[in-house]
Motif scaffolding. Structure first.
Motif, PDB file in Angstrom:
ATOM      1  N   GLY A   1       0.804  -1.212   0.000  1.00 17.68           N
ATOM      2  CA  GLY A   1       0.000   0.000   0.000  1.00 17.68           C
ATOM      3  C   GLY A   1       0.837   1.262   0.000  1.00 17.68           C
ATOM      4  N   SER A   2       2.135   1.123   0.130  1.00 16.98           N
ATOM      5  CA  SER A   2       3.038   2.274   0.102  1.00 16.98           C
ATOM      6  C   SER A   2       3.246   2.742  -1.336  1.00 16.98           C
ATOM      7  CB  SER A   2       4.396   1.899   0.715  1.00 16.98           C
ATOM      8  OG  SER A   2       5.378   2.869   0.392  1.00 16.98           O
ATOM      9  N   ILE A   3       2.923   4.003  -1.608  1.00 15.47           N
ATOM     10  CA  ILE A   3       3.154   4.565  -2.938  1.00 15.47           C
ATOM     11  C   ILE A   3       4.655   4.710  -3.184  1.00 15.47           C
ATOM     12  CG2 ILE A   3       2.811   6.604  -4.388  1.00 15.47           C
ATOM     13  CD1 ILE A   3       0.117   6.989  -2.934  1.00 15.47           C
ATOM     14  N   GLY A   4       5.383   5.171  -2.165  1.00 14.76           N
ATOM     15  CA  GLY A   4       6.816   5.377  -2.321  1.00 14.76           C
ATOM     16  C   GLY A   4       7.613   4.103  -2.513  1.00 14.76           C
ATOM     17  N   ASP A   5       7.065   2.977  -2.039  1.00 15.38           N
ATOM     18  CA  ASP A   5       7.791   1.709  -2.103  1.00 15.38           C
ATOM     19  C   ASP A   5       7.404   0.874  -3.324  1.00 15.38           C
ATOM     20  OD1 ASP A   5       9.676  -0.063  -0.586  1.00 15.38           O
ATOM     21  OD2 ASP A   5       7.964  -1.432  -0.646  1.00 15.38           O
ATOM     22  N   ASN A   6       6.456   1.371  -4.117  1.00 14.30           N
ATOM     23  CA  ASN A   6       5.946   0.600  -5.251  1.00 14.30           C
ATOM     24  C   ASN A   6       6.903   0.713  -6.435  1.00 14.30           C
ATOM     25  OD1 ASN A   6       4.520  -0.630  -7.275  1.00 14.30           O
ATOM     26  ND2 ASN A   6       2.734   0.694  -7.158  1.00 14.30           N
ATOM     27  N   LYS A   7       7.570  -0.384  -6.728  1.00 13.80           N
ATOM     28  CA  LYS A   7       8.558  -0.387  -7.808  1.00 13.80           C
ATOM     29  C   LYS A   7       8.264  -1.424  -8.896  1.00 13.80           C
ATOM     30  CE  LYS A   7      12.253   1.242  -4.769  1.00 13.80           C
ATOM     31  NZ  LYS A   7      11.371   1.400  -3.593  1.00 13.80           N
ATOM     32  N   ILE A   8       7.210  -2.235  -8.700  1.00 18.26           N
ATOM     33  CA  ILE A   8       6.963  -3.294  -9.684  1.00 18.26           C
ATOM     34  C   ILE A   8       5.556  -3.269 -10.267  1.00 18.26           C
ATOM     35  CG2 ILE A   8       8.688  -4.835  -8.671  1.00 18.26           C
ATOM     36  CD1 ILE A   8       6.381  -6.382  -7.372  1.00 18.26           C
ATOM     37  N   GLY A   9       4.658  -2.414  -9.741  1.00 17.07           N
ATOM     38  CA  GLY A   9       3.305  -2.358 -10.274  1.00 17.07           C
ATOM     39  C   GLY A   9       2.473  -3.562  -9.870  1.00 17.07           C
ATOM     40  N   GLY A  10       1.329  -3.726 -10.541  1.00 16.13           N
ATOM     41  CA  GLY A  10       0.435  -4.839 -10.237  1.00 16.13           C
ATOM     42  C   GLY A  10      -0.371  -4.637  -8.966  1.00 16.13           C
ATOM     43  N   TRP A  11      -1.281  -5.562  -8.724  1.00 13.71           N
ATOM     44  CA  TRP A  11      -2.095  -5.576  -7.505  1.00 13.71           C
ATOM     45  C   TRP A  11      -2.797  -4.228  -7.283  1.00 13.71           C
ATOM     46  CZ3 TRP A  11      -0.318  -8.919  -2.857  1.00 13.71           C
ATOM     47  CH2 TRP A  11       0.131 -10.174  -3.300  1.00 13.71           C
ATOM     48  N   ILE A  12      -3.349  -3.680  -8.348  1.00  9.08           N
ATOM     49  CA  ILE A  12      -3.862  -2.312  -8.312  1.00  9.08           C
ATOM     50  C   ILE A  12      -4.912  -2.102  -7.234  1.00  9.08           C
ATOM     51  CG2 ILE A  12      -4.778  -0.421  -9.707  1.00  9.08           C
ATOM     52  CD1 ILE A  12      -2.216  -1.681 -10.840  1.00  9.08           C
ATOM     53  N   SER A  13      -5.913  -2.959  -7.192  1.00  7.04           N
ATOM     54  CA  SER A  13      -7.032  -2.754  -6.263  1.00  7.04           C
ATOM     55  C   SER A  13      -6.594  -2.884  -4.810  1.00  7.04           C
ATOM     56  CB  SER A  13      -8.153  -3.749  -6.572  1.00  7.04           C
ATOM     57  OG  SER A  13      -8.693  -3.519  -7.854  1.00  7.04           O
ATOM     58  N   TYR A  14      -5.826  -3.932  -4.517  1.00  8.48           N
ATOM     59  CA  TYR A  14      -5.373  -4.139  -3.140  1.00  8.48           C
ATOM     60  C   TYR A  14      -4.429  -3.029  -2.716  1.00  8.48           C
ATOM     61  CZ  TYR A  14      -3.420  -6.532   0.939  1.00  8.48           C
ATOM     62  OH  TYR A  14      -3.008  -6.848   2.219  1.00  8.48           O
TER      63      TYR A  14
END
Length: 221
Positions: free
Chosen positions: A124-137
């Motif tokens: 759920g961290s925006i700053g830690d998102n580096k691979i994408g996917g799992w959009i809804s969760y």
């Protein structure tokens, strides 16, 4: 001895938290769909369940959540988005805890130390998102983080000793994650619960509104 209310007490992490806290002498009250008919996606159900209690509870812990709802697995790409699956994720993982927080000011003591904590997720961290996917969760947990942060600001005005935080428990070996354990190392629920209790025990009001992982390290928003 602390008075603790656990929302989702029949789940893997919730049940383990109840066991760990009770073993050290805390008075634990549990609510769940299985044992009390609590439906976090139903506002009337949440209100009815929480109106049974006058409090105060020293700790209120929301341990509910789901990666898959009605068979909808986390999306691999934005092209897989389904309106229903996304709305279901928000209803359970974001709106549900918000409905509990609606009652927090009444359930928590105003003049002594207290904790409200909700289980979030590192994804759920925006700053830690580096691979994408799992959009809804991801999006639902990001929304939960904002809800917790906002509630912390409001609670600090009336409950100056309150600590309101989001927690990432790590990957825990429960039914919640059983379809994904091959991809990540996991810990048993009991170990995860002990980790989370240790983090909560180490917090103070200056930590309110923040997001921590199972080791007590801050997670970027």
């Amino acid at each position: 001895m602390a008075r603790v209310l656990i929302i989702g007490a029949s789940g893997g992490v919730g049940a383990a938290l109840a066991e760990v806290l009770a073993a050290r002498g805390d008075a634990v009250t549990g609510l769940s769909r299985r044992d009390a008919g609590l439906d976090l996606t139903d506002e009337a159900s949440v209100t009815q369940a929480l109106n049974r209690f006058e409090g105060p509870f020293d700790w209120v812990l929301v341990t509910t959540g789901a990666l898959e709802i009605d068979g909808a697995a986390p999306e691999k790409t934005i092209r897989d988005i389904s309106q229903k699956a996304m709305m279901d994720q928000f209803a359970l993982n974001a709106v549900g805890p918000a409905l509990v927080l609606r009652h927090a000011a009444r359930l928590l003591p105003r003049k002594t130390s207290s904790i409200f904590a909700a289980l979030s997720a590192r994804v759920g961290s925006i700053g830690d998102n580096k691979i994408g996917g799992w959009i809804s969760y991801r999006s639902a947990k990001a929304a939960l983080n904002q809800i917790v942060h906002t509630a912390a600001i409001e609670l600090s005005r009336s409950h100056r000793e309150n600590i309101c935080v989001a927690l990432h428990p790590g990957t825990v070996a429960t039914s919640f994650t059983e379809n994904y354990l091959a991809r990540h190392p996991a810990v048993p629920p009991q170990e995860a619960a002990q980790n989370l209790v240790a983090v909560l025990d180490g917090l103070s009001p200056v930590d309110t509104g923040k997001f921590f992982d199972w080791a007590g390290k801050p997670v970027p928003w």
